[in-house]
Design a protein around this motif. Structure first.
Motif, PDB file in Angstrom:
ATOM      1  N   VAL A 159       0.883  -1.167   0.000  1.00  0.00           N
ATOM      2  CA  VAL A 159       0.000   0.000   0.000  1.00  0.00           C
ATOM      3  C   VAL A 159       0.917   1.212   0.000  1.00  0.00           C
ATOM      4  O   VAL A 159       1.802   1.313   0.862  1.00  0.00           O
ATOM      5  N   LEU A 160       0.738   2.104  -0.952  1.00  0.00           N
ATOM      6  CA  LEU A 160       1.661   3.231  -1.061  1.00  0.00           C
ATOM      7  C   LEU A 160       0.975   4.419  -1.728  1.00  0.00           C
ATOM      8  O   LEU A 160      -0.121   4.281  -2.266  1.00  0.00           O
ATOM      9  N   SER A 161       1.618   5.606  -1.652  1.00  0.00           N
ATOM     10  CA  SER A 161       0.985   6.799  -2.220  1.00  0.00           C
ATOM     11  C   SER A 161       1.240   6.841  -3.727  1.00  0.00           C
ATOM     12  O   SER A 161       2.190   6.222  -4.220  1.00  0.00           O
ATOM     13  N   VAL A 179      -1.356  -1.089  -4.403  1.00  0.00           N
ATOM     14  CA  VAL A 179      -2.682  -0.630  -3.972  1.00  0.00           C
ATOM     15  C   VAL A 179      -2.515   0.785  -3.428  1.00  0.00           C
ATOM     16  O   VAL A 179      -1.729   1.007  -2.512  1.00  0.00           O
ATOM     17  N   VAL A 180      -3.247   1.739  -4.034  1.00  0.00           N
ATOM     18  CA  VAL A 180      -2.878   3.147  -3.854  1.00  0.00           C
ATOM     19  C   VAL A 180      -4.052   4.012  -3.383  1.00  0.00           C
ATOM     20  O   VAL A 180      -5.015   4.213  -4.129  1.00  0.00           O
ATOM     21  N   ILE A 196      -1.739  13.613  -3.443  1.00  0.00           N
ATOM     22  CA  ILE A 196      -2.842  13.067  -4.226  1.00  0.00           C
ATOM     23  C   ILE A 196      -2.528  13.021  -5.723  1.00  0.00           C
ATOM     24  O   ILE A 196      -1.617  13.690  -6.190  1.00  0.00           O
ATOM     25  N   ALA A 197      -3.306  12.228  -6.455  1.00  0.00           N
ATOM     26  CA  ALA A 197      -3.244  12.191  -7.917  1.00  0.00           C
ATOM     27  C   ALA A 197      -4.611  11.764  -8.410  1.00  0.00           C
ATOM     28  O   ALA A 197      -5.424  11.237  -7.641  1.00  0.00           O
ATOM     29  N   THR A 198      -4.885  11.990  -9.709  1.00  0.00           N
ATOM     30  CA  THR A 198      -6.187  11.587 -10.259  1.00  0.00           C
ATOM     31  C   THR A 198      -6.177  10.076 -10.523  1.00  0.00           C
ATOM     32  O   THR A 198      -5.107   9.454 -10.607  1.00  0.00           O
ATOM     33  N   PRO A 199      -7.379   9.495 -10.692  1.00  0.00           N
ATOM     34  CA  PRO A 199      -7.423   8.060 -11.001  1.00  0.00           C
ATOM     35  C   PRO A 199      -6.630   7.722 -12.269  1.00  0.00           C
ATOM     36  O   PRO A 199      -5.875   6.730 -12.285  1.00  0.00           O
ATOM     37  N   LEU A 210      -6.933   1.232  -7.044  1.00  0.00           N
ATOM     38  CA  LEU A 210      -7.054   2.583  -6.510  1.00  0.00           C
ATOM     39  C   LEU A 210      -8.026   2.536  -5.331  1.00  0.00           C
ATOM     40  O   LEU A 210      -9.176   2.116  -5.496  1.00  0.00           O
ATOM     41  N   VAL A 211      -7.561   2.966  -4.155  1.00  0.00           N
ATOM     42  CA  VAL A 211      -8.442   3.023  -2.978  1.00  0.00           C
ATOM     43  C   VAL A 211      -9.096   4.392  -2.937  1.00  0.00           C
ATOM     44  O   VAL A 211      -8.407   5.405  -2.815  1.00  0.00           O
ATOM     45  N   ILE A 212     -10.420   4.431  -3.079  1.00  0.00           N
ATOM     46  CA  ILE A 212     -11.117   5.717  -3.163  1.00  0.00           C
ATOM     47  C   ILE A 212     -12.243   5.735  -2.134  1.00  0.00           C
ATOM     48  O   ILE A 212     -13.117   4.861  -2.154  1.00  0.00           O
TER      49      ILE A 212
END
Ligand code: C5P
Length: 235
Positions: A159-161, A179-180, A196-199, A210-212
Motif C-alpha cells: 500500500v503506497l501513495s 494498492v494506492v 494526491i493524484a487523479t485516477p 485505486l483506494v477511493i
C-alpha cells in the motif's frame, strides 16, 4: 487470489462505523467497483459477522494493519481467513519474520487465499515524524527499504501513495500488487489528503488498485460517482 485488473481497478473505502451505511454503500457500489475496503473503525464496532455480510456482496479488502510478533500475526491472519477477504494488510515495519509468518498463514486458505499487502510508511508520516522515531533519510528511502524487505519476505504487494508508484515499479518491476490511496478525481475536494493524484494518472503510473473513499461515499450519488470513475479508467 483476486485477479489483477487489466487497467487499475477501484476499491471503495467504506469508512464508517455504521453497519447500515456500509451495507447500503456495498449494495450501491458493488456493480461499479472491484473490491470494498473495511478498516478498524468498522471492524471494532461491528465484528467479524458484519465483515462477512459485506463480503457476501463483493470482494473485501480487510485493512486492519496487523503488527505484532510473528506468531500473533499468523494467528490473526488465520482468524481472518474465515471471513474470506481478498486482501489483508500488515505493517512492513514488523520485519521479515512477521511478513513470512503472515504469508504462510494466508497460504493455509489454498489458491483462494487473500493477498498480503504491506503498509510501508503511512502517508500521514513526514520526514520529521520519521526522524523522531529514529529513521533518518526520509519517507522515500524508507519506503524503498521496507518494500524490498517485505517483497523478499513473501508479501504480495504494497500500500503506497501515488507518488511512490513509479519508484517501486522501477525497482521491483510488474510483479508486486500496488494498492494506492490518496486518489482524487479532477476538481474534487482533497480533504486531509496531501500526496494526491487523479485516477487516470495513478493508473498510468502503474497502480493495480485505486483506494477511493470520500470522492465516492461523500458524493450525492455514490453509485454514479463510482461509475464515472470506472468509465474514466476504461482503456
Ligand atoms: O476518503 P479517502 O479517499 O481519502 O480514503 C482513503 C482511504 O485509504 C481511507 O480508508 C484511508 O484510511 C486509507 N489510507 C490512506 N493512506 C494510507 C493508507 C490507507 O489514505 N497510507
Amino acid at each position: 487470489m483476486i485477479p489483477r485488473p487489466n487497467r487499475a481497478g477501484i476499491i471503495a473505502a467504506l469508512d464508517t462505523g455504521s453497519p447500515q451505511r456500509a451495507e447500503a454503500w456495498a449494495e450501491a457500489l458493488s456493480p461499479h467497483v472491484g473490491c470494498l475496503k473495511l478498516g478498524l473503525e468498522y471492524f471494532v464496532a461491528n465484528g467479524p459477522a458484519a465483515v462477512a455480510r459485506i463480503a457476501a456482496r463483493a470482494p473485501v479488502f480487510l485493512d486492519l494493519k496487523f503488527h505484532d510478533i510473528p506468531n500473533t500475526v499468523a494467528g490473526a491472519v488465520r482468524s481472518a481467513l474465515a471471513l474470506r477477504p481478498a486482501m489483508l494488510t500488515i505493517h512492513a515495519a514488523g520485519g521479515p519474520a512477521m511478513v513470512e509468518a503472515a504469508r504462510r498463514a494466508a497460504e493455509e486458505a489454498g489458491p483462494d487465499r487473500p493477498a498480503i499487502l504491506a503498509v510501508t510508511v503511512l502517508t500521514s508520516t513526514d520526514a520529521a515524524t520519521l526522524a523522531t522515531t529514529g529513521v533518518s533519510g526520509g519517507p522515500a528511502q524508507q519506503v524503498l527499504r521496507l518494500a524490498r524487505l517485505t517483497l523478499e519476505s513473501g508479501a504480495d504487494g504494497l500500500v503506497l501513495s501515488p507518488r511512490e508508484v513509479p519508484m517501486i515499479r522501477a525497482a521491483h518491476g510488474a510483479a508486486p500488487l500496488l494498492v494506492v490511496p490518496g486518489i482524487r478525481p479532477r476538481g474534487s475536494d482533497p480533504g486531509d489528503q496531501s500526496r494526491i493524484a487523479t485516477p487516470e494518472e495513478t493508473a498510468d503510473a502503474g497502480a493495480d488498485w485505486l483506494v477511493i473513499g470520500r470522492p465516492i461515499t461523500a458524493a450525492p450519488d455514490p453509485a454514479a460517482a463510482a461509475a464515472a470513475i470506472a468509465r474514466s479508467l476504461r482503456p
